[in-house]
Design an enzyme around this catalytic site. Structure first.
Site, PDB file in Angstrom:
ATOM      1  N   GLY A  52       0.791  -1.225   0.000  1.00 33.32           N
ATOM      2  CA  GLY A  52       0.000   0.000   0.000  1.00 33.32           C
ATOM      3  C   GLY A  52       0.821   1.271   0.000  1.00 33.32           C
ATOM      4  O   GLY A  52       0.282   2.363  -0.135  1.00 33.32           O
ATOM      5  N   HIS A  53       2.141   1.182   0.138  1.00 30.88           N
ATOM      6  CA  HIS A  53       2.987   2.380   0.239  1.00 30.88           C
ATOM      7  C   HIS A  53       4.186   2.248  -0.672  1.00 30.88           C
ATOM      8  O   HIS A  53       5.294   2.021  -0.207  1.00 30.88           O
ATOM      9  CB  HIS A  53       3.455   2.572   1.673  1.00 30.88           C
ATOM     10  CG  HIS A  53       3.973   3.939   1.955  1.00 30.88           C
ATOM     11  ND1 HIS A  53       5.303   4.280   1.835  1.00 30.88           N
ATOM     12  CD2 HIS A  53       3.339   5.059   2.361  1.00 30.88           C
ATOM     13  CE1 HIS A  53       5.464   5.546   2.176  1.00 30.88           C
ATOM     14  NE2 HIS A  53       4.293   6.035   2.502  1.00 30.88           N
ATOM     15  N   PHE A  54       4.156   2.396  -1.840  1.00 32.55           N
ATOM     16  CA  PHE A  54       3.069   2.562  -2.800  1.00 32.55           C
ATOM     17  C   PHE A  54       3.159   1.375  -3.737  1.00 32.55           C
ATOM     18  O   PHE A  54       4.269   0.981  -4.070  1.00 32.55           O
ATOM     19  CB  PHE A  54       3.232   3.873  -3.559  1.00 32.55           C
ATOM     20  CG  PHE A  54       3.271   5.077  -2.644  1.00 32.55           C
ATOM     21  CD1 PHE A  54       2.086   5.653  -2.208  1.00 32.55           C
ATOM     22  CD2 PHE A  54       4.465   5.619  -2.206  1.00 32.55           C
ATOM     23  CE1 PHE A  54       2.103   6.773  -1.388  1.00 32.55           C
ATOM     24  CE2 PHE A  54       4.481   6.729  -1.379  1.00 32.55           C
ATOM     25  CZ  PHE A  54       3.307   7.314  -0.962  1.00 32.55           C
TER      26      PHE A  54
END
Length: 153
Positions: A52-54
């Site tokens: 999620g990052h990224f």
């Protein structure tokens, strides 16, 4: 307990209360208890946070870098008395600067210099590097608090 350096994560776990998934010190290369320490974090490409990052451009979050530095500083402080049941809590992060991204597969070098060391409050100048390049710097402050049940609570 006698600590010798360098030491692996098993020794780190004997001093710090942190455990997976929130232990951010892979090894300690050198330490003068209560004064300074150098440690490393192997940035595992399989960490779930990179999803999620990224997703298309994975980068280790700055808050994790700051936490890894704080854990290194607390290791340095707790190495004075490895049997202590104290915890270090953030009291402040001043002048934090992020200069270089930290990516999956990097080895993050963690350097801390304790500038104030009292029973209740400690201050450290901290630097994180990748391949000799500064990734982050800050002045971190910690409140030291005794626990009732020790590190395994």
């Amino acid at each position: 307990m006698e600590l010798t350096f360098p030491c692996n994560q098993d020794v780190v776990k004997s001093v710090l209360p942190h455990r997976d998934p929130f232990l951010w010190v892979s090894r300690v290369l050198e330490c003068v208890p209560g004064e300074r320490a150098t440690a490393q974090l192997d940035v595992d490409p399989q960490l779930p946070l990179f999803a999620g990052h990224f997703p298309e451009y994975p980068v280790l979050p700055g808050v994790i870098i700051m936490e890894a530095l704080a854990q290194t500083a607390c290791f340095c402080l707790f190495a004075q008395d490895p049997e202590s049941s104290s915890l270090g809590f953030f009291a402040g992060i001043d002048n934090a600067k992020f200069r270089r991204k930290v990516c999956p597969g990097d080895v993050l070098d963690l350097q801390v210099q304790i500038t104030r060391n009292s029973r209740r409050m400690c201050v450290a100048q901290v630097t994180a590097l990748v391949d000799g390049q500064v990734a982050a710097t800050a002045t971190q402050k910690y409140v030291m608090a005794p626990t009732q049940t020790g590190k395994d609570a």
